[in-house]
Design a protein around this motif. Structure first.
Motif, mmCIF file in Angstrom:
data_model
loop_
_atom_site.group_PDB
_atom_site.id
_atom_site.type_symbol
_atom_site.label_atom_id
_atom_site.label_comp_id
_atom_site.label_asym_id
_atom_site.label_seq_id
_atom_site.Cartn_x
_atom_site.Cartn_y
_atom_site.Cartn_z
ATOM 1 N N ASP A 48 0.835 -1.203 0.000
ATOM 2 C CA ASP A 48 0.000 0.000 0.000
ATOM 3 C C ASP A 48 0.875 1.261 0.000
ATOM 4 O O ASP A 48 0.576 2.232 -0.699
ATOM 5 N N ILE A 49 1.945 1.232 0.767
ATOM 6 C CA ILE A 49 2.856 2.374 0.819
ATOM 7 C C ILE A 49 3.506 2.578 -0.548
ATOM 8 O O ILE A 49 3.603 3.700 -1.045
ATOM 9 N N ARG A 102 4.045 5.345 -5.761
ATOM 10 C CA ARG A 102 3.968 5.391 -7.227
ATOM 11 C C ARG A 102 3.005 6.489 -7.681
ATOM 12 O O ARG A 102 3.283 7.226 -8.633
ATOM 13 N N LYS A 103 1.877 6.611 -6.992
ATOM 14 C CA LYS A 103 0.916 7.662 -7.342
ATOM 15 C C LYS A 103 1.524 9.052 -7.142
ATOM 16 O O LYS A 103 1.322 9.949 -7.959
ATOM 17 N N LEU A 104 2.271 9.221 -6.053
ATOM 18 C CA LEU A 104 2.927 10.505 -5.809
ATOM 19 C C LEU A 104 3.936 10.816 -6.916
ATOM 20 O O LEU A 104 4.028 11.955 -7.377
ATOM 21 N N ILE A 105 4.696 9.815 -7.325
ATOM 22 C CA ILE A 105 5.672 10.013 -8.398
ATOM 23 C C ILE A 105 4.955 10.405 -9.686
ATOM 24 O O ILE A 105 5.382 11.322 -10.393
ATOM 25 N N GLY A 158 5.843 7.529 11.834
ATOM 26 C CA GLY A 158 6.304 6.301 12.482
ATOM 27 C C GLY A 158 5.777 5.046 11.798
ATOM 28 O O GLY A 158 6.464 4.014 11.768
ATOM 29 N N SER A 159 4.575 5.127 11.256
ATOM 30 C CA SER A 159 4.003 3.969 10.564
ATOM 31 C C SER A 159 4.810 3.611 9.321
ATOM 32 O O SER A 159 4.989 2.436 9.000
ATOM 33 N N ILE A 160 5.311 4.616 8.620
ATOM 34 C CA ILE A 160 6.143 4.355 7.445
ATOM 35 C C ILE A 160 7.455 3.714 7.880
ATOM 36 O O ILE A 160 7.933 2.771 7.239
ATOM 37 N N TYR A 161 7.997 4.198 9.009
ATOM 38 C CA TYR A 161 9.244 3.626 9.518
ATOM 39 C C TYR A 161 9.086 2.174 9.969
ATOM 40 O O TYR A 161 10.064 1.453 10.085
ATOM 41 N N ASN A 162 7.866 1.727 10.202
ATOM 42 C CA ASN A 162 7.643 0.307 10.511
ATOM 43 C C ASN A 162 7.991 -0.576 9.311
ATOM 44 O O ASN A 162 8.316 -1.749 9.479
ATOM 45 N N TYR A 163 7.889 -0.006 8.120
ATOM 46 C CA TYR A 163 8.146 -0.758 6.896
ATOM 47 C C TYR A 163 9.491 -0.407 6.247
ATOM 48 O O TYR A 163 10.075 -1.231 5.554
ATOM 49 N N MET A 170 12.786 5.185 -0.879
ATOM 50 C CA MET A 170 13.021 5.604 -2.260
ATOM 51 C C MET A 170 13.495 4.427 -3.112
ATOM 52 O O MET A 170 13.036 4.253 -4.240
ATOM 53 N N GLY A 171 14.383 3.626 -2.569
ATOM 54 C CA GLY A 171 14.868 2.461 -3.310
ATOM 55 C C GLY A 171 13.751 1.492 -3.627
ATOM 56 O O GLY A 171 13.640 0.986 -4.748
ATOM 57 N N ALA A 172 12.908 1.239 -2.640
ATOM 58 C CA ALA A 172 11.781 0.324 -2.850
ATOM 59 C C ALA A 172 10.772 0.917 -3.841
ATOM 60 O O ALA A 172 10.192 0.198 -4.651
ATOM 61 N N ALA A 173 10.584 2.239 -3.787
ATOM 62 C CA ALA A 173 9.658 2.892 -4.721
ATOM 63 C C ALA A 173 10.178 2.773 -6.158
ATOM 64 O O ALA A 173 9.412 2.482 -7.079
#
Length: 185
Positions: free
Chosen positions: A10-11, A16-19, A41-46, A54-57
């Motif tokens: 989901d993140i 991708r939508k933001l890009i 903090g929720s993003i930092y969980n992943y 950025m690398g994963a995106a």
């Protein structure tokens, strides 16, 4: 776009939508968290850092652009495969304006080694796929490859031409297809 994030995918989908909507520079922990409707903090969980996100995106965008076609016959014919890759490059540039150029240049910097690693991993996957297609293509002459011109070297040349075309935003595969025809058939 303010939906609750339930997974890493989901993140990445939101990234991708933001890009697509705002460009490469829109990707950071705060903007992605806001777009996902969750705390930083929720993003930092992943993702343990902005570089990891950025690398994963980047990897996610490459995978979305070059997802396998429904017709696997594309991977039995070198010319069909190259034409398909060029179509995907053009579609990717329309869907993610400036993505290829900006992220490629940005990830060549030292501090973004994870993103560079992921990009190179994706490129190697594409190169391996080209080698497989070249080996499966029944039209390739038996004497086309030699000790000097191996399948791997020829795939590397083709891929280099494709990357060059990608950076120039030239989606006409005619010249590359002619090289393949004259060299292999």
């Amino acid at each position: 776009m303010n939906t609750v994030v339930t997974s890493k995918e989901d993140i990445l989908k939101t990234s991708r939508k933001l890009i697509q909507q705002q460009g490469w520079s829109a990707i950071n922990i705060r903007s992605v968290a806001a777009a996902c409707g969750v705390s930083v903090g929720s993003i930092y969980n992943y993702f343990d850092s902005k570089a990891a996100l950025m690398g994963a995106a980047v990897e996610s965008v490459w995978h979305e652009i070059f997802h396998r076609p429904k017709d696997e016959a594309v991977f039995q014919d070198t010319q069909a495969c190259i034409a398909w890759i060029y179509q995907k490059m053009e579609h990717g540039c329309k869907q993610y304006p400036g993505f290829f150029t900006l992220h490629s240049l940005g990830f060549m910097q030292e501090e973004k080694s994870d993103g560079k690693r992921r990009m190179l991993q994706t490129w190697n996957h594409i190169l391996d796929g080209l080698c497989s297609v070249l080996k499966r293509d029944a039209r390739v002459r038996a004497d086309a490859f030699t000790e000097q011109l191996t399948v791997e070297r020829f795939a590397d040349v083709l891929f280099s031409l494709m990357l060059s075309a990608l950076l120039r935003q030239d989606y006409d595969p005619t010249a590359v297809l002619e090289i393949v025809r004259r060299t292999l058939y």
